[in-house]
Design an enzyme around this catalytic site. Sequence first.
Site, PDB file in Angstrom:
ATOM      1  N   TRP A  16       0.840  -1.211   0.000  1.00 25.46           N
ATOM      2  CA  TRP A  16       0.000   0.000   0.000  1.00 25.46           C
ATOM      3  C   TRP A  16       0.864   1.246   0.000  1.00 25.46           C
ATOM      4  O   TRP A  16       0.563   2.229  -0.693  1.00 25.46           O
ATOM      5  CB  TRP A  16      -0.962  -0.010   1.176  1.00 25.46           C
ATOM      6  N   ASP A  43      -1.814   6.861   6.053  1.00 29.61           N
ATOM      7  CA  ASP A  43      -2.795   5.855   5.667  1.00 29.61           C
ATOM      8  C   ASP A  43      -3.004   4.974   6.898  1.00 29.61           C
ATOM      9  O   ASP A  43      -2.177   4.126   7.209  1.00 29.61           O
ATOM     10  CB  ASP A  43      -2.261   5.043   4.483  1.00 29.61           C
ATOM     11  N   LYS A  51     -11.702  -2.070   7.143  1.00 32.43           N
ATOM     12  CA  LYS A  51     -10.796  -2.844   7.986  1.00 32.43           C
ATOM     13  C   LYS A  51     -11.264  -2.815   9.438  1.00 32.43           C
ATOM     14  O   LYS A  51     -11.306  -3.838  10.091  1.00 32.43           O
ATOM     15  CB  LYS A  51      -9.367  -2.294   7.891  1.00 32.43           C
TER      16      LYS A  51
HETATM   17  C1  LIG Z   1      -6.888  -2.193   2.341  1.00 34.77           C
HETATM   18  C2  LIG Z   1      -5.895  -1.120   2.388  1.00 34.77           C
HETATM   19  C3  LIG Z   1      -5.809  -0.146   1.380  1.00 34.77           C
HETATM   20  C4  LIG Z   1      -6.676  -0.171   0.131  1.00 34.77           C
HETATM   21  O1  LIG Z   1      -7.963   0.181   0.454  1.00 34.77           O
HETATM   22  P1  LIG Z   1      -9.085   0.322  -0.660  1.00 34.77           P
HETATM   23  O2  LIG Z   1     -10.226   0.847   0.148  1.00 34.77           O
HETATM   24  O3  LIG Z   1      -9.314  -1.040  -1.213  1.00 34.77           O
HETATM   25  O4  LIG Z   1      -8.619   1.269  -1.688  1.00 34.77           O
HETATM   26  C5  LIG Z   1      -4.884   0.864   1.512  1.00 34.77           C
HETATM   27  N1  LIG Z   1      -4.085   0.925   2.578  1.00 34.77           N
HETATM   28  C6  LIG Z   1      -4.122   0.006   3.568  1.00 34.77           C
HETATM   29  C7  LIG Z   1      -3.198   0.122   4.726  1.00 34.77           C
HETATM   30  C8  LIG Z   1      -5.040  -1.039   3.503  1.00 34.77           C
HETATM   31  O5  LIG Z   1      -5.084  -1.953   4.478  1.00 34.77           O
END
Ligand SMILES: *Cc1c(COP(=O)(O)O)cnc(C)c1O
Length: 355
Positions: free
Chosen positions: A99, A166, A190
Site C-alpha cells: 500500500w 494511511d 478494515k
Molecule cells: C486495504 C488497504 C488499502 C486499500 O484500500 P481500498 O479501500 O481497497 O482502496 C490501503 N491501505 C491500507 C493500509 C489497507 O489496508
Amino acid sequence: MKKFNFYAGPSILSPYAISQTAEAVNNFAGTGLSLLEISHRSKEFQAVVDETNALVKELLEVPEGYEVLFLGGGASLQFYMAPLNLLKSKASYIDTGTWAHNAIGQAKLVGEVEVVGSSADKNYTYIPKNYTVSPDSDYFHYTSNNTIYGTETLQTPEVSVPLVCDMSSDFMSHPVDVSKYDLIYAGAQKNVGPAGVTIVIVKKDALGQTGRTLPTMLDYQTHVKKGSMFNTPPCLPIYTCLQTLKWYKELGGLKALEKLAVEKSTKLYDEIDRNRLFRGTVATEDRSRMNVCFVMNDEYTELSDQFFEFAKGRGMVGIKGHRSVGGFRASLYNAMPVEGVDALVACMKDFEKSI
Ligand SMILES: *Cc1c(COP(=O)(O)O)cnc(C)c1O
C-alpha cells in the site's frame, strides 16, 4: 459451528453494528422507509452524518481546525488525492509495503517524492528506522499498519514536517495525537464499517495552497464546504460506521480498544513463539496488533495445507496469508472477540499435539 472471521478486509464487524444496520435496511429511524432508499438530504440521514462526524472527533480527540469527511473511492483514491491537495514541491514517503508502494507511485504523478526508507529488500518484514525526512518536505507520508505483511508503526514518527497517514487497518485501535497530522485517511472496511466509505480527517489550514486547479471531486475543499454532501455520500456504509463507533464508545473508547488489541495480539504471538510448528514472519519489535502473520516452521512447511483445513474444520475463516507472504494471517481487528483468539490458539495447540 461458530465461525470466527479473521479476514483482512472487508472484515469482522460487531454483531451490534450488523444488527442495527439490518434493522435500518428494513425501517430507517422510524421513517417506514429503508436506509437504502432514503434521501441523503433527509433530516434523518443528515443526523446520521452529523453524529458519525461528532463521534469520530470525540473518540480520536480531534482538535479544532480539522474536518472529518466521508468519501468514496477507497484508500486507494487517497493515494492520489492526498498529494494532489498537499504536495507543493516535494513530499517524503516511507516504503513499508504494497500500500505504501502504491501511495508513492501515485504521489510521483503529482510531484517530487523523496523515499526516505524501504524494507522491500526483506519483503517488508520490518519497518525501517533511523531515516531522515528533509525539513523542506511538504509532508511525510507513512502507512501506520501494513495489512499484508503484519507490521505496524505504533509510535508517531518524530519528524519536523506535518504527517500524512494511511491508517486504514489500525484506525481507531489506539489513541492518536491528531494535531501532528495534516491528513489521516482510512478505508472503513478494515476496522470501522463495510466497504464503500473512506474516513478522512484533514487540517483545514493545510488546504488550498498548491496553486493547482483541482477537479471538483478531488478537491478536499469541495467536501469540507459541503460537509461530505457535495454529492451523494455512501449512505449505508456511513450508517454502519456510526453503529461501530457507538459500540467503541460503549466499550470505553480508544484506550480500552488498545488494551484489548494488546491482549489479543499478545496471546496469539505468544502461541506462535511457543508452538514448535509455527514462527512469525516479521521483526518482533514491529509486529502488528491487527494483522498477525505466521508460517509453518521450516521443518513443517509441508503441513501448511493440513493446518489450514484443520483450522477451517474448527470454524476459523480467512486465515490464509496474502499471496505475497504465504502462510497464515489472522486479522484481529477491534470487533474480534478474545474468544476468537482463544479458539485459534486452542486450534494451534491441538494441531501440534496431533503431529
Ligand atoms: C486495504 C488497504 C488499502 C486499500 O484500500 P481500498 O479501500 O481497497 O482502496 C490501503 N491501505 C491500507 C493500509 C489497507 O489496508
